[in-house]
Structure formats: C-alpha cells, structure tokens
Design a protein around this motif. Sequence first.
Motif, PDB file in Angstrom:
ATOM      1  N   SER A 189      -5.826  -8.356   3.998  1.00 21.41           N
ATOM      2  CA  SER A 189      -5.612  -7.235   4.914  1.00 21.41           C
ATOM      3  C   SER A 189      -6.638  -6.122   4.765  1.00 21.41           C
ATOM      4  O   SER A 189      -6.624  -5.170   5.552  1.00 21.41           O
ATOM      5  N   VAL A 190      -7.520  -6.220   3.762  1.00 16.69           N
ATOM      6  CA  VAL A 190      -8.460  -5.120   3.495  1.00 16.69           C
ATOM      7  C   VAL A 190      -9.906  -5.641   3.455  1.00 16.69           C
ATOM      8  O   VAL A 190     -10.632  -5.380   2.491  1.00 16.69           O
ATOM      9  N   PRO A 222      -5.032  -9.041  -0.253  1.00 23.16           N
ATOM     10  CA  PRO A 222      -6.440  -8.683  -0.027  1.00 23.16           C
ATOM     11  C   PRO A 222      -6.966  -9.083   1.345  1.00 23.16           C
ATOM     12  O   PRO A 222      -7.915  -8.473   1.839  1.00 23.16           O
ATOM     13  N   ARG A 257       0.180  -7.553   4.484  1.00 22.86           N
ATOM     14  CA  ARG A 257      -0.136  -6.153   4.203  1.00 22.86           C
ATOM     15  C   ARG A 257      -0.252  -5.919   2.702  1.00 22.86           C
ATOM     16  O   ARG A 257      -0.923  -4.983   2.265  1.00 22.86           O
ATOM     17  N   ARG A 275     -13.275  -3.741   1.847  1.00 20.53           N
ATOM     18  CA  ARG A 275     -12.884  -2.534   1.117  1.00 20.53           C
ATOM     19  C   ARG A 275     -12.885  -2.706  -0.399  1.00 20.53           C
ATOM     20  O   ARG A 275     -12.715  -1.724  -1.124  1.00 20.53           O
ATOM     21  N   PRO A 306       0.811  -1.228   0.000  1.00 16.18           N
ATOM     22  CA  PRO A 306       0.000   0.000   0.000  1.00 16.18           C
ATOM     23  C   PRO A 306       0.840   1.272   0.000  1.00 16.18           C
ATOM     24  O   PRO A 306       0.386   2.310  -0.489  1.00 16.18           O
ATOM     25  N   MET A 323      -5.739  -4.841  -4.770  1.00 20.56           N
ATOM     26  CA  MET A 323      -5.276  -3.885  -3.769  1.00 20.56           C
ATOM     27  C   MET A 323      -5.615  -2.449  -4.161  1.00 20.56           C
ATOM     28  O   MET A 323      -6.001  -1.630  -3.321  1.00 20.56           O
ATOM     29  N   ALA A 354      -9.137  -1.646  -3.413  1.00 16.79           N
ATOM     30  CA  ALA A 354      -9.387  -1.459  -1.984  1.00 16.79           C
ATOM     31  C   ALA A 354      -9.018  -0.058  -1.513  1.00 16.79           C
ATOM     32  O   ALA A 354      -9.628   0.463  -0.582  1.00 16.79           O
ATOM     33  N   TYR A 355      -8.021   0.542  -2.166  1.00 12.37           N
ATOM     34  CA  TYR A 355      -7.517   1.831  -1.706  1.00 12.37           C
ATOM     35  C   TYR A 355      -7.952   3.016  -2.565  1.00 12.37           C
ATOM     36  O   TYR A 355      -7.700   4.166  -2.187  1.00 12.37           O
ATOM     37  N   THR A 384     -19.415  -7.537   0.581  1.00 14.39           N
ATOM     38  CA  THR A 384     -19.696  -6.094   0.522  1.00 14.39           C
ATOM     39  C   THR A 384     -20.970  -5.792  -0.251  1.00 14.39           C
ATOM     40  O   THR A 384     -21.414  -4.653  -0.288  1.00 14.39           O
TER      41      THR A 384
END
Length: 315
Positions: free
Chosen positions: A274-275, A272, A269, A278, A117, A161, A164-165, A309
């Motif tokens: 880790s999130v 996926p 970290r 999201r 990230p 990733m 997610a961000y 989600t």
Amino acid sequence: MKLAGKPVAGVTLVTVLVAAVIAWTLWPSPPETRPQEQSVTVLDGPRDDQQVTLDATFFPPAGGGRAPAVLLAHGFGGSKESVREAAVRLAGEGYAVLTWSARGFGRSTGQIALNSPDYEVKDVRQLVDWLARRPEVSLDAAGDPKVGVAGGSYGGAIALMAAAYDGRIDAIVPQITWHDLADALFPEAGGRGPLNGVFKRMWAGLFFSRGGTSPVPGPLRGTPSTGEAPPANAQEVRCGRFLPELCDVYQRIAETGRATPEAIETLRRSSPVSVPGRIKVPTLLLQGTRDSLFPLGHADANARAVAATGAPVAE
C-alpha cells in the motif's frame, strides 16, 4: 545475498544491525546492561484520540554515552519478552535498544489492528519521539534519533510500515514477513487476485481465536498462545484482543471462506504493497524459503519496491 540500489550513508546502520543478528547466535555473552522498565503513553486511532499504554523496556548501551538506537519488535502472539535476549546482546554491543509489547499484546493496552497506519504505525512514531528525548541515544538532528528497526513476521511488517511513514528511521531488518497480507491469506496462483484466492483458514483461525490473549514469551516470529488470564468479555472470546471491526470482517470471511473487497482493502492498508515508493532506507530482508504463510515471493516483492526508490536492499 543480493544487493540492489545505490549505497547511502544509512547503509552503515543496516550493516551493524546485520552484524548484531549474527552476534546473537555466534558470539559470547556481551557486557551486562541494566534494563529499565517503561510505560510509554501514546495517542493513536484515526482521530488521534485513543490513549494506549505500551509496556516497554529500554536497554542503555553497555559502554555508556550516546549510541545509535534499535527498535526491536516481536512476532504475532509474542511480547517484548520474546526479544529480550536479543535486546540484551545488542545493548552489550553498544546500542541503545527499546523493546515493547505492541498494542493488544502482553501488558500493553489497546486492541490489535494488524499494523495499521492509524494504530501500530502511529505508536512506533511516538516510540521514535521517545528515543529522541533519551540522553543515551545519538541524534541526526533535534527530535531525530539515529535509529533502525528490526523484527520478524508481525515485527517485520511494522519495521517496513514504520519506515514508510516515518522518515527518521535510518535502516530496517524485516524478517519472514509479508508484502501483501491479503495475498498471504488468500493466495491465488493464476493472477486473478485474492478475491479469487484460497482462504488460509487454519492460519486466520489461529490469529483471530487466540490473538492477544496474554501471550507468553516465545521465538522471534511468535505464535498465538494462551496465557495468564482468560478473555475479559465476549469480544475477546470471539476474536481475542482484535479491534471489533477486524473481528467482524473475519467472521464474515469465516462463514464463506472467501475474501471480500472490504477485507482486502483492510489487509492491504496494513501491508507494504500500500506504500509504493515510500520505503527509502537501507533494508535487509530475511525470509524462509519454505514458509507456508509468507513465501519467498513476499520478500522479493518488498525488495523490488525498496530498490525502486534507489535505496540499497539485500535479501
């Protein structure tokens, strides 16, 4: 194919991405597009103070005008050239396409951080910024391009990733990639976790001994490869073009064959796992049924996480 979650508007983009994947192999060559070589400067790192130049190619839509965009990511050991043929076909079908060599690969500067990230994810966010400024790219709002991300293995993980961000990403098509990189490299079937897992020494050795040393074009997934120039210094001899801290983690693991809490935290970290909650965009997951590094269970875990989600997901 399984589908879960409630349909939303973004499913249209994931549908066209799926159609494009099929078109790469089944349809005749599309109209020509004129690729534009680009050098995109980004700032990343934990403090946003590390300048990296990403070697990229932009493929305008063959029909002209504005069009949805696709960020097309390469596999580990590859570069933007690994996905050039696919990019040409997508552009020929009317999409604006941006390919790039991830930091530490090809002619891009920087060091490999395994889709962290703090590094690769920040780079992709700035590539989305770049697309938002292009007159060929359709916008959902100012600074918000209509964009999907597709890629395999290393490229598939960055698709997950980045989604997610960065809430501007509208759909993703990750292929043969991971849910938990710690579990992938230290599998343990008894439920005791990667601290008690078996180290996939061969895969890790390939990554860290050759990672990023001037890869040559290859398939979408990519494999570590020697290339045009020898390593520049002792660090590259040890671990290719990885960040020194990742190299140190690997060296400790290689000596014992066992995961450490630090290694697990670092690998997760960039995963996926880790999130949770999201990744909220329409997602198509493509996975090999007999992959020795990222088994089918990783795609199932990603599918369950996205479906939780309420976003539509197919695998």
